[in-house]
Design a protein around this motif. Structure first.
Motif, short mmCIF file in Angstrom:
data_model
loop_
_atom_site.label_atom_id
_atom_site.label_comp_id
_atom_site.label_asym_id
_atom_site.label_seq_id
_atom_site.Cartn_x
_atom_site.Cartn_y
_atom_site.Cartn_z
N GLU A 1 0.82 -1.21 0.00
CA GLU A 1 0.00 0.00 0.00
C GLU A 1 0.85 1.26 0.00
OE1 GLU A 1 -2.84 -0.49 3.21
OE2 GLU A 1 -3.14 -2.57 2.57
N PHE A 2 1.89 1.29 0.84
CA PHE A 2 2.73 2.49 0.88
C PHE A 2 3.73 2.50 -0.27
CE2 PHE A 2 6.49 4.91 1.95
CZ PHE A 2 5.93 6.13 2.25
N ALA A 3 4.56 1.48 -0.36
CA ALA A 3 5.63 1.46 -1.37
C ALA A 3 5.11 1.03 -2.74
CB ALA A 3 6.75 0.52 -0.94
N LYS A 4 3.95 0.38 -2.76
CA LYS A 4 3.37 -0.10 -4.03
C LYS A 4 4.42 -0.85 -4.86
CE LYS A 4 -0.27 3.44 -4.27
NZ LYS A 4 -0.88 2.95 -3.10
N VAL A 5 5.04 -1.82 -4.21
CA VAL A 5 6.10 -2.60 -4.84
C VAL A 5 5.56 -3.33 -6.06
CG1 VAL A 5 7.63 -4.59 -4.52
CG2 VAL A 5 7.41 -2.88 -2.72
N GLU A 6 6.29 -3.21 -7.16
CA GLU A 6 6.00 -3.99 -8.37
C GLU A 6 6.86 -5.23 -8.26
OE1 GLU A 6 6.35 -1.69 -11.97
OE2 GLU A 6 5.43 0.04 -11.00
N TRP A 7 6.25 -6.32 -7.82
CA TRP A 7 6.99 -7.53 -7.47
C TRP A 7 7.79 -8.10 -8.62
CZ3 TRP A 7 7.99 -8.12 -2.66
CH2 TRP A 7 7.13 -7.56 -1.72
N GLU A 8 7.28 -8.00 -9.84
CA GLU A 8 8.02 -8.55 -10.99
C GLU A 8 9.34 -7.83 -11.22
OE1 GLU A 8 5.12 -5.50 -12.69
OE2 GLU A 8 5.05 -7.07 -11.17
N HIS A 9 9.46 -6.59 -10.72
CA HIS A 9 10.72 -5.84 -10.82
C HIS A 9 11.55 -5.97 -9.53
CE1 HIS A 9 9.41 -4.13 -14.55
NE2 HIS A 9 8.32 -3.65 -13.99
N HIS A 10 10.84 -6.02 -8.40
CA HIS A 10 11.53 -6.05 -7.10
C HIS A 10 12.23 -7.39 -6.85
CE1 HIS A 10 12.38 -4.76 -3.04
NE2 HIS A 10 11.80 -5.84 -2.54
N LEU A 11 11.57 -8.49 -7.15
CA LEU A 11 12.15 -9.80 -6.83
C LEU A 11 13.48 -10.05 -7.53
CD1 LEU A 11 8.92 -11.98 -6.57
CD2 LEU A 11 10.37 -11.14 -4.70
N PRO A 12 13.61 -9.78 -8.83
CA PRO A 12 14.94 -9.97 -9.45
C PRO A 12 16.04 -9.13 -8.80
CG PRO A 12 13.26 -9.83 -11.14
CD PRO A 12 12.60 -9.47 -9.83
N LYS A 13 15.69 -7.93 -8.32
CA LYS A 13 16.67 -7.11 -7.60
C LYS A 13 17.07 -7.78 -6.30
CE LYS A 13 15.15 -2.71 -9.45
NZ LYS A 13 14.37 -1.50 -9.19
N MET A 14 16.10 -8.41 -5.64
CA MET A 14 16.40 -9.10 -4.39
C MET A 14 17.23 -10.36 -4.63
SD MET A 14 15.33 -7.22 -1.94
CE MET A 14 16.13 -6.04 -3.01
N TYR A 15 17.00 -11.05 -5.74
CA TYR A 15 17.85 -12.20 -6.08
C TYR A 15 19.29 -11.73 -6.23
CZ TYR A 15 13.32 -14.08 -7.81
OH TYR A 15 12.01 -14.46 -7.97
N ALA A 16 19.46 -10.63 -6.96
CA ALA A 16 20.81 -10.09 -7.19
C ALA A 16 21.43 -9.60 -5.89
CB ALA A 16 20.76 -8.97 -8.22
N PHE A 17 20.63 -8.94 -5.06
CA PHE A 17 21.13 -8.42 -3.78
C PHE A 17 21.66 -9.55 -2.91
CE2 PHE A 17 20.48 -7.46 0.71
CZ PHE A 17 21.24 -6.31 0.84
N TRP A 18 20.84 -10.59 -2.71
CA TRP A 18 21.26 -11.68 -1.83
C TRP A 18 22.38 -12.52 -2.44
CZ3 TRP A 18 20.93 -11.51 3.06
CH2 TRP A 18 19.92 -10.74 3.65
N SER A 19 22.41 -12.61 -3.75
CA SER A 19 23.52 -13.29 -4.41
C SER A 19 24.83 -12.55 -4.14
CB SER A 19 23.26 -13.39 -5.92
OG SER A 19 24.38 -13.93 -6.57
N THR A 20 24.76 -11.23 -4.18
CA THR A 20 25.93 -10.40 -3.91
C THR A 20 26.35 -10.52 -2.44
OG1 THR A 20 25.36 -8.88 -5.69
CG2 THR A 20 26.81 -8.03 -3.97
#
Length: 130
Positions: free
Chosen positions: A37-56
């Motif tokens: 509701e607040f951040a209105k996360v677009e999950w299809e864009h956010h999740l790949p960033k999180m994969y890359a973040f945790w991989s790093t």
């Protein structure tokens, strides 16, 4: 006999961890509104960033390029949000994995949460492990 769980070892493991964790977040009464509701996360864009973040973070892959902290600064979050985030992350890791990398993932998540809280002026004492 109890079945042993694998350790976090591959990019596919990171994807399972991140997807499962954010499934839990999206069902959580405290965290889901912040993301949806607040951040209105677009999950299809956010999740790949999180994969890359945790991989790093876990594998040193340098797949993630970005600065996660500034995006969180404007969010309506406080210590209870961080406490819940860490609890859900730890629960998710424990559900799926065990071993040295799984332990490292939980430690890094707690460290990241503590650093964010410190930068946001929320940190008085380290969060207790859930």
């Amino acid at each position: 006999m109890e079945e042993t769980k694998p350790d976090l070892q591959t990019e596919a493991d990171i994807k399972v961890l991140v997807d499962t964790f954010y499934d839990h977040v999206n069902q959580d009464e405290l965290l889901a509104p912040v993301f949806n509701e607040f951040a209105k996360v677009e999950w299809e864009h956010h999740l790949p960033k999180m994969y890359a973040f945790w991989s790093t973070v876990l594998f040193g892959s340098v797949a993630y390029k970005g600065q996660p902290f500034p995006k969180h600064l404007a969010m309506p979050i406080d210590r209870p949000h961080f406490t819940r985030w860490i609890a859900l992350f730890t629960q998710t890791v424990d559900e799926l994995f065990e071993g040295s990398m799984a332990e490292q993932a939980k430690q890094k998540a707690a460290s990241i949460a503590n650093i964010f809280q410190m930068k946001m002026g929320l940190w008085a004492t380290p969060l207790a492990k859930p």
